[in-house]
Write a protein that holds these residues in place. Structure first.
Motif, PDB file in Angstrom:
ATOM      1  N   THR A 158      45.542  32.330  43.493  1.00 23.03           N
ATOM      2  CA  THR A 158      45.456  32.055  42.056  1.00 23.03           C
ATOM      3  C   THR A 158      44.638  33.129  41.363  1.00 23.03           C
ATOM      4  N   VAL A 159      43.504  33.513  41.951  1.00 23.55           N
ATOM      5  CA  VAL A 159      42.673  34.573  41.366  1.00 23.55           C
ATOM      6  C   VAL A 159      43.468  35.873  41.308  1.00 23.55           C
ATOM      7  N   ALA A 160      44.177  36.206  42.374  1.00 22.40           N
ATOM      8  CA  ALA A 160      44.980  37.434  42.405  1.00 22.40           C
ATOM      9  C   ALA A 160      46.051  37.410  41.316  1.00 22.40           C
ATOM     10  N   ARG A 161      46.700  36.276  41.132  1.00 22.17           N
ATOM     11  CA  ARG A 161      47.728  36.164  40.097  1.00 22.17           C
ATOM     12  C   ARG A 161      47.139  36.320  38.702  1.00 22.17           C
ATOM     13  N   GLU A 220      44.381  37.923  37.922  1.00 20.16           N
ATOM     14  CA  GLU A 220      43.967  39.318  37.755  1.00 20.16           C
ATOM     15  C   GLU A 220      45.161  40.238  37.513  1.00 20.16           C
ATOM     16  N   SER A 221      46.332  39.859  37.995  1.00 19.37           N
ATOM     17  CA  SER A 221      47.521  40.687  37.771  1.00 19.37           C
ATOM     18  C   SER A 221      48.124  40.447  36.393  1.00 19.37           C
ATOM     19  N   GLY A 222      47.552  39.498  35.644  1.00 25.83           N
ATOM     20  CA  GLY A 222      47.988  39.286  34.271  1.00 25.83           C
ATOM     21  C   GLY A 222      48.862  38.077  34.043  1.00 25.83           C
ATOM     22  N   MET A 259      46.636  40.994  29.078  1.00 25.81           N
ATOM     23  CA  MET A 259      45.769  41.196  30.238  1.00 25.81           C
ATOM     24  C   MET A 259      44.455  40.430  30.036  1.00 25.81           C
ATOM     25  N   ASN A 260      43.638  40.463  31.069  1.00 23.05           N
ATOM     26  CA  ASN A 260      42.359  39.762  30.999  1.00 23.05           C
ATOM     27  C   ASN A 260      41.282  40.599  31.689  1.00 23.05           C
ATOM     28  N   ASN A 261      40.065  40.131  31.618  1.00 23.54           N
ATOM     29  CA  ASN A 261      38.922  40.863  32.168  1.00 23.54           C
ATOM     30  C   ASN A 261      38.358  40.223  33.432  1.00 23.54           C
ATOM     31  N   VAL A 262      39.124  39.378  34.079  1.00 23.22           N
ATOM     32  CA  VAL A 262      38.623  38.658  35.251  1.00 23.22           C
ATOM     33  C   VAL A 262      38.220  39.641  36.346  1.00 23.22           C
ATOM     34  N   ARG A 263      39.062  40.588  36.651  1.00 17.72           N
ATOM     35  CA  ARG A 263      38.743  41.539  37.732  1.00 17.72           C
ATOM     36  C   ARG A 263      37.472  42.327  37.419  1.00 17.72           C
ATOM     37  N   ARG A 264      37.381  42.840  36.202  1.00 18.36           N
ATOM     38  CA  ARG A 264      36.201  43.628  35.818  1.00 18.36           C
ATOM     39  C   ARG A 264      34.932  42.794  35.933  1.00 18.36           C
ATOM     40  N   LEU A 265      34.966  41.577  35.416  1.00 13.45           N
ATOM     41  CA  LEU A 265      33.795  40.708  35.458  1.00 13.45           C
ATOM     42  C   LEU A 265      33.446  40.315  36.893  1.00 13.45           C
ATOM     43  N   ARG A 266      34.470  40.057  37.708  1.00 14.18           N
ATOM     44  CA  ARG A 266      34.243  39.710  39.115  1.00 14.18           C
ATOM     45  C   ARG A 266      33.590  40.873  39.854  1.00 14.18           C
TER      46      ARG A 266
END
Length: 69
Positions: free
Chosen positions: A28-31, A33-35, A1-8
């Motif tokens: 692309t951002v949605a993908r 964020e989904s991992g 997983m990643n922290n893109v959603r949290r940081l956004r």
């Protein structure tokens, strides 16, 4: 997983806003964020759009994952 959603969300950005800032599509951002994996260039764009530096990569994306599988 990643922290893109949290940081956004911490920066009160929508997916569309982050996508526009990074020069990628909202899908692309949605993908991401989904991992799903993404290219290193896309990671760099997201990192810079979040106001971070490439050396902050591991704060955003998990270690050991880079590029497409």
């Amino acid at each position: 997983m990643n922290n893109v959603r949290r940081l956004r969300e911490e920066q009160l950005l929508t997916k569309a806003e982050l996508a526009r800032m990074a020069g990628v599509s909202p899908l692309t951002v949605a993908r991401i964020e989904s991992g799903l994996d993404c290219r290193m260039d896309t990671q760099r764009k997201i990192i810079l759009a979040l106001g971070l530096t490439p050396s902050d990569r591991f704060k955003v994306f998990a270690r050991g994952r880079g590029g497409r599988a």
